[in-house]
Design an enzyme around this catalytic site. Structure first.
Site, short mmCIF file in Angstrom:
data_model
loop_
_atom_site.label_atom_id
_atom_site.label_comp_id
_atom_site.label_asym_id
_atom_site.label_seq_id
_atom_site.Cartn_x
_atom_site.Cartn_y
_atom_site.Cartn_z
N CYS A 164 0.82 -1.22 0.00
CA CYS A 164 0.00 0.00 0.00
C CYS A 164 0.85 1.26 0.00
O CYS A 164 0.34 2.35 -0.25
CB CYS A 164 -0.94 0.01 1.19
SG CYS A 164 -2.02 -1.42 1.27
N ASN B 44 -9.91 0.44 1.34
CA ASN B 44 -8.46 0.45 1.12
C ASN B 44 -8.15 -0.14 -0.26
O ASN B 44 -8.26 -1.35 -0.46
CB ASN B 44 -7.80 -0.38 2.24
CG ASN B 44 -6.30 -0.47 2.11
OD1 ASN B 44 -5.73 -0.10 1.09
ND2 ASN B 44 -5.66 -0.97 3.15
N HIS C 215 -2.74 7.38 3.30
CA HIS C 215 -3.30 6.13 2.77
C HIS C 215 -4.69 5.91 3.38
O HIS C 215 -4.88 6.04 4.59
CB HIS C 215 -2.34 4.98 3.13
CG HIS C 215 -2.85 3.64 2.76
ND1 HIS C 215 -3.51 3.39 1.58
CD2 HIS C 215 -2.80 2.45 3.43
CE1 HIS C 215 -3.83 2.11 1.53
NE2 HIS C 215 -3.42 1.52 2.64
O1 UT7 Z 1 -2.85 -1.07 4.09
C1 UT7 Z 1 -2.73 -1.61 5.38
C2 UT7 Z 1 -3.91 -2.48 5.60
N1 UT7 Z 1 -4.30 -2.78 6.91
C3 UT7 Z 1 -4.87 -1.95 7.80
O2 UT7 Z 1 -4.88 -0.76 7.71
C4 UT7 Z 1 -5.56 -2.60 8.97
C5 UT7 Z 1 -5.21 -2.02 10.29
N2 UT7 Z 1 -6.09 -2.57 11.31
C6 UT7 Z 1 -7.37 -2.15 11.45
O3 UT7 Z 1 -7.83 -1.30 10.74
C7 UT7 Z 1 -8.19 -2.74 12.57
O4 UT7 Z 1 -7.35 -3.55 13.37
C8 UT7 Z 1 -9.40 -3.57 12.08
C9 UT7 Z 1 -10.44 -2.65 11.47
C10 UT7 Z 1 -8.94 -4.60 11.06
C11 UT7 Z 1 -10.04 -4.30 13.25
O5 UT7 Z 1 -10.44 -3.39 14.24
P1 UT7 Z 1 -10.12 -3.69 15.75
O6 UT7 Z 1 -10.74 -2.62 16.55
O7 UT7 Z 1 -8.63 -3.85 15.86
O8 UT7 Z 1 -10.89 -5.03 15.99
P2 UT7 Z 1 -10.32 -6.42 16.45
O9 UT7 Z 1 -9.50 -7.06 15.39
O10 UT7 Z 1 -9.67 -6.23 17.78
O11 UT7 Z 1 -11.64 -7.24 16.62
C12 UT7 Z 1 -12.61 -6.88 17.58
C13 UT7 Z 1 -13.77 -7.84 17.47
C14 UT7 Z 1 -13.35 -9.32 17.42
O12 UT7 Z 1 -14.28 -10.05 18.17
P3 UT7 Z 1 -13.92 -10.56 19.65
O13 UT7 Z 1 -12.71 -11.41 19.48
O14 UT7 Z 1 -13.65 -9.31 20.43
O15 UT7 Z 1 -15.15 -11.29 20.03
C15 UT7 Z 1 -13.49 -9.67 15.97
O16 UT7 Z 1 -13.81 -11.03 15.77
O17 UT7 Z 1 -14.48 -7.60 16.25
C16 UT7 Z 1 -14.66 -8.83 15.54
N3 UT7 Z 1 -14.68 -8.55 14.13
C17 UT7 Z 1 -15.79 -8.24 13.45
N4 UT7 Z 1 -17.07 -8.14 13.83
C18 UT7 Z 1 -17.97 -7.80 12.91
C19 UT7 Z 1 -13.62 -8.53 13.29
N5 UT7 Z 1 -14.05 -8.20 12.05
C20 UT7 Z 1 -15.39 -8.03 12.13
C21 UT7 Z 1 -16.38 -7.68 11.20
N6 UT7 Z 1 -17.66 -7.58 11.62
N7 UT7 Z 1 -16.10 -7.43 9.91
#
Ligand code: UT7
Length: 347
Positions: free
Chosen positions: A114, A284, A254
């Site tokens: 990216c 993204n 980005h």
């Molecule tokens: O170009 C570079 C590309 N990458 C990025 O920029 C990604 C950087 N990371 C992020 O943007 C964030 O970490 C995410 C948006 C991917 C995730 O957000 P988060 O606040 O870090 O959530 P998390 O991974 O800690 O997940 C929290 C909860 C989990 O459930 P439990 O374990 O707390 O029960 C996940 O299973 O949210 C759940 N979850 C979802 N729920 C509904 C993860 N994805 C989803 C979803 N819908 N799509």
């Protein structure tokens, strides 16, 4: 006066097909509320069967040449930043070079995920400033929908498809790119990775069955990296360019996640009123993200000649890159009033 690298043309291409959060609710266990609150993304574009990294790149490139008033034969080099190339090889850039009729141009792909487009700006700037090349077509294009696992809700909601392109040209009258910075922390390589399809794990039935050809990501770790890298890289290029944060007219980070953008802007000392955001509509788009955002910012009149613009990309690698520039090109609608300038490819 020293030779500078300026942007003289720009274009973008996104697929027509829109996939909203509501569409995703029907495909996986997710909700519009979760996606919007965690990412700020409402919808993204998804390539149709006939579309690909090459077709999007070609169309963005053709627009950029038209805006610049540059003929394909005058292009010295075509660079495509992508992590989803048309093929393993040959380079997507060679396909674009042929399709647009840039018969004199060299061509190569650049993979800094990216961060690829801004990495490309740093490379192309050097090639132009050194006098090696005068007119370069730089494209960021990715078809992320082809590498995400549409059953993995933690990644598939984040990405979209699209391409953006710029024509960069040598200018002797100042302006253009003021400073660039690139960085990498390969210790984080496993945090965002497509494991199969390369030399370590070639395409095989076993790799396919394990889903190793899909993108996998540790979202939390990438998030932490992204906020810090974006703010630090922005500060670095501002410092080198001699710009204070309040002298930056537009910050184009980005477009991965609105929360990352907000935190990074705070870290860089730039208020959100001077930050461009379109992640809500495209998600993204990887290497496409920054040139698409630049195009939209130009179309909306948010970048004017004389403005100071800072661009920062980050992604798999881990890798990051930043650029600070003084915008020099006249808006397209004003060029129409001065056809002689457009015909000469002048700014
Ligand atoms: O170009 C570079 C590309 N990458 C990025 O920029 C990604 C950087 N990371 C992020 O943007 C964030 O970490 C995410 C948006 C991917 C995730 O957000 P988060 O606040 O870090 O959530 P998390 O991974 O800690 O997940 C929290 C909860 C989990 O459930 P439990 O374990 O707390 O029960 C996940 O299973 O949210 C759940 N979850 C979802 N729920 C509904 C993860 N994805 C989803 C979803 N819908 N799509």
């Amino acid at each position: 006066m020293t030779r500078a690298a300026t942007i003289v043309g720009w274009g973008m291409a996104v697929p027509a097909q829109v996939r909203t959060n509501t569409d995703l609710e029907r495909m996986i266990d997710t909700s519009d509320a979760w996606i919007v609150s965690r990412t700020g993304i409402h919808e993204r574009r998804i390539a149709a069967e006939h579309e690909s990294t090459f077709t999007l790149a070609r169309s963005a490139a053709e627009q950029a040449l038209q805006v610049a008033g540059v003929q394909p034969i005058d292009v010295d080099l075509v660079v495509v930043a992508t992590l989803t190339p048309e093929y393993g090889f040959p380079a997507t850039a060679s396909l674009v070079q042929d399709a647009i009729g840039a018969a004199r141009a060299g061509a190569f792909d650049l993979n800094a995920a990216c961060a690829g487009f801004v990495y490309g700006m740093a490379v192309v700037r050097s090639l132009i400033e050194s006098g090696a090349h005068r007119t370069v077509l730089l494209i960021g294009s990715d078809t992320m929908s082809r590498v995400v696992d549409w059953t993995d809700r933690s990644t598939c909601v984040l990405f979209g498809d699209g391409a953006g392109a710029v024509v960069m040209q040598a200018a002797d009258d100042g302006g253009g790119i003021l400073s660039t910075a690139v960085g990498s922390d390969g210790a984080g390589a496993g945090l965002l990775i497509q494991q199969a399809g390369g030399s370590r794990q070639p395409a095989s039935a076993a790799a396919l069955a394990a889903g190793d050809h899909f993108l996998r990501m540790n979202g939390r770790e990438v998030y932490k990296f992204a906020v810090k890298a974006t703010a630090d890289a922005a500060r670095q290029v501002m410092r080198t360019a001699g710009l204070a944060p309040d002298e930056v007219d537009l910050f184009i980070p980005h477009q991965a996640n609105l929360r990352i953008i907000r935190s990074a802007a705070r870290g860089a000392g730039i208020p959100m009123a001077r930050v461009f955001v379109n992640a809500d509509r495209y998600g993204n788009t990887s290497a496409g993200s920054i040139p698409i955002a630049l195009c939209e910012a130009l179309h909306e009149g948010r970048v004017q000649p004389g403005d100071r613009v800072v661009l920062v990309g980050f992604g798999a690698g881990l890798a990051w890159a930043a650029a600070a520039l003084t915008w020099t090109a006249a808006p397209v609608d004003r060029r129409a009033e001065r056809p002689q300038a457009a015909a000469a490819g002048a700014r």
